[in-house]
Design a protein around this motif. Structure first.
Motif, PDB file in Angstrom:
ATOM      1  N   VAL A 129      -7.893   1.522  67.669  1.00  0.00           N
ATOM      2  CA  VAL A 129      -7.753   2.866  67.020  1.00  0.00           C
ATOM      3  C   VAL A 129      -6.286   3.263  66.415  1.00  0.00           C
ATOM      4  O   VAL A 129      -5.232   2.584  67.083  1.00  0.00           O
ATOM      5  N   GLN A 130      -6.222   3.681  65.206  1.00  0.00           N
ATOM      6  CA  GLN A 130      -4.636   3.816  64.506  1.00  0.00           C
ATOM      7  C   GLN A 130      -4.689   5.365  64.480  1.00  0.00           C
ATOM      8  O   GLN A 130      -5.620   5.847  63.973  1.00  0.00           O
ATOM      9  N   LEU A 131      -3.619   5.915  64.908  1.00  0.00           N
ATOM     10  CA  LEU A 131      -3.285   7.069  64.646  1.00  0.00           C
ATOM     11  C   LEU A 131      -2.194   7.330  63.535  1.00  0.00           C
ATOM     12  O   LEU A 131      -1.176   6.597  63.770  1.00  0.00           O
ATOM     13  N   GLN A 132      -2.356   8.528  62.547  1.00  0.00           N
ATOM     14  CA  GLN A 132      -1.496   8.577  61.610  1.00  0.00           C
ATOM     15  C   GLN A 132      -0.948  10.056  61.900  1.00  0.00           C
ATOM     16  O   GLN A 132      -1.593  10.987  61.545  1.00  0.00           O
ATOM     17  N   ALA A 133       0.128  10.383  62.380  1.00  0.00           N
ATOM     18  CA  ALA A 133       0.828  11.505  62.619  1.00  0.00           C
ATOM     19  C   ALA A 133       1.702  11.978  61.102  1.00  0.00           C
ATOM     20  O   ALA A 133       2.248  11.185  60.569  1.00  0.00           O
ATOM     21  N   SER A 134       1.276  13.303  60.818  1.00  0.00           N
ATOM     22  CA  SER A 134       2.092  13.873  59.711  1.00  0.00           C
ATOM     23  C   SER A 134       2.304  15.061  59.603  1.00  0.00           C
ATOM     24  O   SER A 134       1.950  16.065  60.579  1.00  0.00           O
ATOM     25  N   GLY A 135       3.216  15.694  59.027  1.00  0.00           N
ATOM     26  CA  GLY A 135       3.372  17.385  58.849  1.00  0.00           C
ATOM     27  C   GLY A 135       4.609  17.751  59.268  1.00  0.00           C
ATOM     28  O   GLY A 135       5.172  18.902  59.270  1.00  0.00           O
ATOM     29  N   GLY A 136       5.435  16.984  60.048  1.00  0.00           N
ATOM     30  CA  GLY A 136       6.720  17.480  60.087  1.00  0.00           C
ATOM     31  C   GLY A 136       7.742  17.930  59.316  1.00  0.00           C
ATOM     32  O   GLY A 136       7.603  17.601  58.051  1.00  0.00           O
ATOM     33  N   GLY A 137       8.770  18.464  59.659  1.00  0.00           N
ATOM     34  CA  GLY A 137       9.819  18.662  58.564  1.00  0.00           C
ATOM     35  C   GLY A 137      11.061  19.577  59.342  1.00  0.00           C
ATOM     36  O   GLY A 137      10.867  19.699  60.474  1.00  0.00           O
ATOM     37  N   LEU A 138      11.720  20.196  58.462  1.00  0.00           N
ATOM     38  CA  LEU A 138      12.756  21.252  58.599  1.00  0.00           C
ATOM     39  C   LEU A 138      12.241  22.448  58.456  1.00  0.00           C
ATOM     40  O   LEU A 138      11.915  22.821  57.305  1.00  0.00           O
ATOM     41  N   VAL A 139      12.508  23.567  59.346  1.00  0.00           N
ATOM     42  CA  VAL A 139      12.107  24.863  59.256  1.00  0.00           C
ATOM     43  C   VAL A 139      12.958  25.738  60.064  1.00  0.00           C
ATOM     44  O   VAL A 139      13.808  25.308  61.003  1.00  0.00           O
ATOM     45  N   GLN A 140      13.300  27.227  59.654  1.00  0.00           N
ATOM     46  CA  GLN A 140      14.005  27.957  60.215  1.00  0.00           C
ATOM     47  C   GLN A 140      13.254  28.515  61.445  1.00  0.00           C
ATOM     48  O   GLN A 140      12.110  28.462  61.627  1.00  0.00           O
TER      49      GLN A 140
END
Length: 129
Positions: A1-12
């Motif tokens: 099983v491979q997991l791909q995380a995404s959606g992070g970033g910089l936010v106030q």
């Protein structure tokens, strides 16, 4: 099983982000998928977890520090889990990791890193004040 995380970033502070964790390869009809996070100089800690079976959600559980602000959910078609993060605080700054295991985890097991067999690569979330 491979997991791909995404959606992070910089936010106030006060802003929102949505993280995604897509599973590929061998998948399971019943599974537990969770999110952990690790801030600089700190140990990795539990954030939220969800138990799903046959496309339905059986249970979602949250750390006290994120309860009421974060929502974990699953996609009914894909084996993807989302973490909607609202009212973000600088203390939420960390690398967020998704994790998964076959079957349902209950009680203490669902918040314990060693209970999960599969891990994603992590995605950075930075909340500025």
């Amino acid at each position: 099983v491979q997991l791909q995380a995404s959606g992070g970033g910089l936010v106030q502070a006060g802003g929102s982000l949505r993280l995604s964790c897509a599973a590929s390869g061998r998948t399971f009809s019943t599974y537990t998928m969770g999110w952990f996070r690790q801030a600089p100089g700190k140990e990795r800690e539990f954030v939220a977890t969800i138990i799903r079976s046959g496309g339905s959600t059986y249970y979602a559980y949250y750390a006290d520090s994120v309860k009421g602000r974060f929502t974990i959910s699953g996609d009914n078609v894909k084996t993807t889990v989302y973490l909607q993060m609202n009212s973000l605080k600088p203390d939420d700054t960390a690398v967020y990791y998704c994790a998964a295991v076959r079957g349902a985890l209950w009680e203490v097991a669902r918040t314990t890193e060693t209970s999960y067999d599969y891990w994603g690569q992590g995605t950075q979330v930075t909340v500025s004040s």
